[in-house]
Design an enzyme around this catalytic site. Structure first.
Site, mmCIF file in Angstrom:
data_model
loop_
_atom_site.group_PDB
_atom_site.id
_atom_site.type_symbol
_atom_site.label_atom_id
_atom_site.label_comp_id
_atom_site.label_asym_id
_atom_site.label_seq_id
_atom_site.Cartn_x
_atom_site.Cartn_y
_atom_site.Cartn_z
ATOM 1 N N LYS A 205 38.262 39.865 34.058
ATOM 2 C CA LYS A 205 37.782 40.667 35.187
ATOM 3 C C LYS A 205 38.812 41.703 35.599
ATOM 4 O O LYS A 205 38.507 42.901 35.757
ATOM 5 C CB LYS A 205 37.457 39.745 36.364
ATOM 6 C CG LYS A 205 37.229 40.447 37.690
ATOM 7 C CD LYS A 205 35.997 41.322 37.683
ATOM 8 C CE LYS A 205 35.821 41.953 39.060
ATOM 9 N NZ LYS A 205 34.528 42.571 39.251
ATOM 10 N N CYS A 261 36.756 46.882 44.767
ATOM 11 C CA CYS A 261 37.257 46.242 43.552
ATOM 12 C C CYS A 261 38.481 46.924 42.944
ATOM 13 O O CYS A 261 39.547 46.318 42.839
ATOM 14 C CB CYS A 261 36.143 46.174 42.504
ATOM 15 S SG CYS A 261 34.789 45.080 42.959
#
Length: 436
Positions: A205, A261
């Site tokens: 990720k 993010c």
């Protein structure tokens, strides 16, 4: 399946709603009782295209429920998703207090086998920490699984329902089978479920988001160089994007990346590397470039006004960090507004979805327009900070009538240069020819 989702932010709410859409029984839990009551009454707390339809449909059909009581959510659930915030701490490391706190609370309640899934973006080794917390507080069987999300705000529903890949980190065969069954309906066209160990999944990720952030910062550096050598970044983008080793996506120059993010994930990965005594030089450069890029438009404004924009009024189109969301976390617009206010300018802003969130930041320090044209009234110049579709083909005759001067600073390169020449504007964009 019976699913619990702990946390109802962007990731948790999209996850819970989309899992319900394929027939699962989903209970979402959040400690914010007021927010829970609103969702129970059918009020969607975030703006995300396509989510409202699924949200109401699954509530009405009894597959999607909300509670503020953890025991109600996990009592019958076979899989428990943790979709909790992991904000950066003062040193850049991800704050795991919400995740580990929830794990402790869950451990005290479970009595039979559960799969605990981290949907939150967490550093390498977090699954081990969750396992340790659970082991300390329960004798029940469990498996901790890493299942990072790759949802893009603005198209999160499509990303969940039609993923290009699903990453699952587990070495527990029972958990692997449950996760394969759960995600089977989403990969019927053949896109893969990629199983791996937990640490590799956690790092995947961070690596994905950091690589994309690197592409953005690289192109912003190219754009800045283009302005110095009289090249056109759009032409460069097309030239390199046609190379399938590079690809066309994330090559648009602008005023930096923001959102929930990229900023924190790049920072967290760099901090994780530092904790292992590794100097991740590329990521440090990416963060430096992005910090500077967020205010490059302000420097263009100051240069145009000979260093002193004091007393000038600016219209701003776009406040969200990207279109099709109301999310303003780390949005370049916030940095630009701060700089302009500090320089003595006044601002009237418009955004199709994000204005309420911005009011929570700036309050009455800036004015807010009902539509994009109202923001232009008596303004000295227009600044474009988010590439909403509604801004792409404006009525330039109307723009000309409302602005004091035909001056546009475009941080998203929305308009054709020849069009701006024909319309007689001063048009300053990113990495392209200055129209003066």
């Amino acid at each position: 399946m019976k699913i619990a989702v702990v946390g109802t932010g962007y990731v948790g709410l999209v996850t819970g709603t989309c899992l319900a859409e394929t027939g699962n029984q989903v209970i979402c839990v959040d400690i914010n009782e007021q927010k829970v009551k609103k969702m129970q009454n059918g009020q969607l707390p975030i703006y995300e295209p396509g989510l409202e339809l699924l949200f109401h449909r699954n509530i009405n059909q009894g597959r999607l429920q909300f509670t503020s009581t953890l025991v109600d959510a996990i009592a019958e659930a076979s899989i428990i998703f943790l979709a909790l915030p992991t904000p950066p701490g003062g040193d850049g490391a991800a704050d795991l207090s919400y995740v580990l706190g929830a794990a402790k609370d869950i451990a005290k309640l479970i009595t039979d086998y559960k799969v605990i899934v981290t949907k939150s973006t967490v550093p390498v080794g977090t699954a081990d920490k969750i396992t340790a917390v659970l082991t300390e507080h329960t004798n029940a069987e469990f498996a901790v699984v890493s299942n990072p999300e790759f949802l893009r705000e603005g198209v999160a529903v499509d990303d969940f329902m039609k993923p290009d890949r699903i990453v699952v980190g587990t070495l527990d065969e029972r958990a692997r089978k449950l996760m394969a069954e759960l995600y089977g309906p989403y990969v019927r066209q053949g896109n893969p479920i990629i199983f791996m160990d937990q640490r590799s999944s956690e790092l995947t990720k961070y690596a994905a988001n950091s690589f994309l952030a690197t592409k953005i910062s690289f192109m912003n550096e190219i754009a800045n160089l283009c302005e110095l050598v009289d090249a056109d970044v759009d032409m460069v983008r097309r030239g390199i994007g046609a190379d399938d080793r590079i690809g066309r996506r994330f090559l648009f120059s602008g005023i930096g990346y923001g959102g929930s993010c990229f900023p924190k994930d790049v920072q967290a990965l760099a901090k994780s590397a530092h904790d292992y005594s590794y100097d991740f030089k590329i990521l440090n450069a990416v963060m430096d470039v992005n910090y500077i890029q967020k205010t490059v438009l302000v420097e263009k404004v100051k240069k145009y006004y000979k260093g002193d924009p004091k007393g000038k009024k600016f219209a701003i189109w776009g406040l969200a960090f990207k279109p099709e969301t109301d999310d303003i976390r780390e949005a370049p617009a916030l940095y630009i507004i701060e700089e302009l206010l500090a320089a003595g300018a006044t601002i009237t802003a418009f955004d199709p979805e994000a204005m309420n969130n911005v009011k929570g930041v700036f309050g009455g320090k800036i004015a807010y327009a009902e539509n994009q044209y109202e923001a232009l009234n008596d303004a000295d110049a227009l600044l474009i900070l988010t590439e909403w579709s509604v801004f792409r083909t404006p009525d330039f005759d109307m723009v000309e009538k409302l602005l004091k001067a035909k001056v546009i600073f475009d941080g998203r390169n929305l308009y054709d240069l020849q069009k701006m020449i024909d319309c007689g504007y001063y048009y300053n964009s990113i990495g392209r020819k200055l129209i003066n």
